[in-house]
Design an enzyme around this catalytic site. Structure first.
Site, PDB file in Angstrom:
ATOM      1  N   LYS A  51      -9.312  -8.722  -4.591  1.00 15.92           N
ATOM      2  CA  LYS A  51      -8.080  -9.145  -5.015  1.00 15.92           C
ATOM      3  C   LYS A  51      -8.561 -10.823  -5.601  1.00 15.92           C
ATOM      4  CE  LYS A  51      -4.854  -7.930  -1.541  1.00 15.92           C
ATOM      5  NZ  LYS A  51      -3.728  -8.227  -0.590  1.00 15.92           N
TER       6      LYS A  51
ATOM      7  N   ARG B 117      -4.165   3.542   7.697  1.00 16.45           N
ATOM      8  CA  ARG B 117      -5.367   3.675   7.641  1.00 16.45           C
ATOM      9  C   ARG B 117      -6.109   4.867   7.181  1.00 16.45           C
ATOM     10  NH1 ARG B 117      -7.575  -1.257   9.533  1.00 16.45           N
ATOM     11  NH2 ARG B 117      -6.526  -2.033  11.424  1.00 16.45           N
TER      12      ARG B 117
ATOM     13  N   VAL C 236      -2.239  -3.642   0.008  1.00 15.31           N
ATOM     14  CA  VAL C 236      -2.584  -2.389  -0.083  1.00 15.31           C
ATOM     15  C   VAL C 236      -3.003  -1.626   1.154  1.00 15.31           C
ATOM     16  CG1 VAL C 236      -3.331  -2.373  -2.534  1.00 15.31           C
ATOM     17  CG2 VAL C 236      -4.949  -3.086  -0.802  1.00 15.31           C
TER      18      VAL C 236
ATOM     19  N   ASP D 117      -9.847 -10.877   0.153  1.00 18.93           N
ATOM     20  CA  ASP D 117      -8.728 -11.321  -0.279  1.00 18.93           C
ATOM     21  C   ASP D 117      -8.892 -12.926  -0.515  1.00 18.93           C
ATOM     22  OD1 ASP D 117      -5.692 -11.308  -0.622  1.00 18.93           O
ATOM     23  OD2 ASP D 117      -5.488 -11.597   1.705  1.00 18.93           O
TER      24      ASP D 117
ATOM     25  N   ASP E  63      -4.956  -1.035   6.697  1.00 15.25           N
ATOM     26  CA  ASP E  63      -3.438  -0.957   7.410  1.00 15.25           C
ATOM     27  C   ASP E  63      -2.423  -1.839   7.047  1.00 15.25           C
ATOM     28  OD1 ASP E  63      -4.715  -3.262   8.803  1.00 15.25           O
ATOM     29  OD2 ASP E  63      -3.062  -2.958  10.170  1.00 15.25           O
TER      30      ASP E  63
HETATM   31  P1  IMP Z   1      -9.374 -12.567   3.893  1.00 14.40           P
HETATM   32  O1  IMP Z   1     -10.207 -13.607   4.595  1.00 14.40           O
HETATM   33  O2  IMP Z   1      -8.075 -13.421   3.242  1.00 14.40           O
HETATM   34  O3  IMP Z   1     -10.315 -12.426   2.593  1.00 14.40           O
HETATM   35  O4  IMP Z   1      -9.119 -11.345   4.106  1.00 14.40           O
HETATM   36  C1  IMP Z   1      -9.759 -10.358   4.767  1.00 14.40           C
HETATM   37  C2  IMP Z   1      -9.047  -9.385   5.157  1.00 14.40           C
HETATM   38  O5  IMP Z   1      -7.695  -9.431   5.246  1.00 14.40           O
HETATM   39  C3  IMP Z   1      -9.309  -8.106   5.027  1.00 14.40           C
HETATM   40  O6  IMP Z   1     -10.670  -7.471   5.654  1.00 14.40           O
HETATM   41  C4  IMP Z   1      -8.457  -7.114   5.570  1.00 14.40           C
HETATM   42  O7  IMP Z   1      -8.744  -6.810   6.932  1.00 14.40           O
HETATM   43  C5  IMP Z   1      -7.180  -7.841   5.476  1.00 14.40           C
HETATM   44  N1  IMP Z   1      -6.303  -7.873   4.126  1.00 14.40           N
HETATM   45  C6  IMP Z   1      -6.531  -8.478   3.138  1.00 14.40           C
HETATM   46  N2  IMP Z   1      -5.543  -8.085   2.271  1.00 14.40           N
HETATM   47  C7  IMP Z   1      -5.251  -6.706   2.733  1.00 14.40           C
HETATM   48  C8  IMP Z   1      -4.374  -5.806   2.198  1.00 14.40           C
HETATM   49  O8  IMP Z   1      -3.720  -5.953   1.108  1.00 14.40           O
HETATM   50  N3  IMP Z   1      -4.124  -4.729   2.860  1.00 14.40           N
HETATM   51  C9  IMP Z   1      -4.720  -4.575   3.914  1.00 14.40           C
HETATM   52  N4  IMP Z   1      -5.367  -5.513   4.661  1.00 14.40           N
HETATM   53  C10 IMP Z   1      -5.448  -6.694   3.890  1.00 14.40           C
END
Ligand code: IMP
Ligand code: MG
Length: 174
Positions: free
Chosen positions: A129, A163, A151, A101, A157
Site C-alpha cells: 500500500k 485469514r 484488506v 503498509d 486478518d
Molecule cells: P506496517 O508496519 O504499517 O507496514 O504494518 C505491517 C503489518 O500490518 C502487516 O504485516 C499486517 O500484519 C498489518 N496490516 C497492514 N495493513 C493491513 C491490512 O490492510 N489488512 C490486514 N493487516 C494489515
C-alpha cells in the site's frame, strides 16, 4: 457493527501472480540456495504458495512480531514474539511478508535481520500500500500494489478473522 467483504483480487489473480514471482525468484537465484523467512501469521499462506513455485533449493524459517492489536492501524511498536530458529549467517535471505503498509514493521525487522551476517537480505511482499508509507522500505518483489483499503484473506486478518479466504477482500463497514 458487522463487516462485509468485497473481492479485490480473485484467487486466480493471486495464484497467477505468485507463480510469476516464483519464476522471477528462481531465475534471480539460479545456482544458489534461498532461505525464506516468514513473518507470522500473515505471511504464512503466501510463503507456502511461493515456496512451492520456487525451483532452486529452499529452506524455511519463521518469526513473529507484534505491531497490531484488534485495530486497523499500525501502532508503530514492534516486538519480537518469536525469533528465528536458525542462524542467517552467509544465507541468501528473502523475508516474506503479507503486506507493507506504513513500513514501520519491515524497516525495523530488516535492519535487525541485516545485522545477523546474511549474505544478502531481500524483501518479498504479496501486497503493498504505497500511499500509506511512513518509513521508506525497499521492496524487491511485490505481488500487487493496492489502494489504501483494509484488506483480508490469504493470511491477512481483521481481528484474527478471514485469514483463510483464498482471495484478497476489502473490509467494508457500511
Ligand atoms: P506496517 O508496519 O504499517 O507496514 O504494518 C505491517 C503489518 O500490518 C502487516 O504485516 C499486517 O500484519 C498489518 N496490516 C497492514 N495493513 C493491513 C491490512 O490492510 N489488512 C490486514 N493487516 C494489515
Ligand atoms: Mg505481517
Amino acid at each position: 457493527m458487522a463487516e462485509r467483504i468485497e473481492v479485490l483480487l480473485t484467487e486466480e489473480e493471486v495464484d497467477k501472480r505468485i507463480q510469476e514471482i516464483g519464476d522471477q525468484i528462481s531465475n534471480d537465484y539460479a545456482g544458489k540456495q534461498i532461505h525464506l523467512v516468514c513473518v507470522l501469521k500473515g505471511g504464512s499462506f503466501f510463503m507456502c504458495e511461493l515456496a512451492k513455485r520456487i525451483t532452486v533449493p529452499v529452506s524455511l524459517d519463521f518469526m513473529s512480531v507484534s505491531s497490531y492489536g484488534g485495530d486497523t492501524k499500525s501502532s508503530g511498536v514492534v516486538r519480537i514474539v518469536k525469533d528465528l530458529d536458525e542462524s542467517l549467517k552467509d544465507k541468501h535471505v528473502i523475508v516474506v511478508e503479507d503486506i507493507v503498509d506504513s513500513g514501520r514493521t519491515l524497516s525495523y525487522l530488516l535492519d535487525m535481520l541485516r545485522s545477523r551476517g546474511a549474505a544478502d537480505v531481500r524483501l518479498c511482499t504479496l501486497l503493498d500500500k504505497p500511499d500509506r508509507r511512513v518509513v521508506d522500505v525497499k521492496v524487491d518483489y511485490t505481488g500487487f500494489e493496492i489502494p489504501d483499503e483494509f484488506v483480508v484473506g490469504y493470511g491477512l486478518d481483521y481481528d484474527q478473522k478471514y485469514r483463510n479466504l483464498p482471495y484478497i477482500g476489502m473490509v467494508k463497514f457500511d
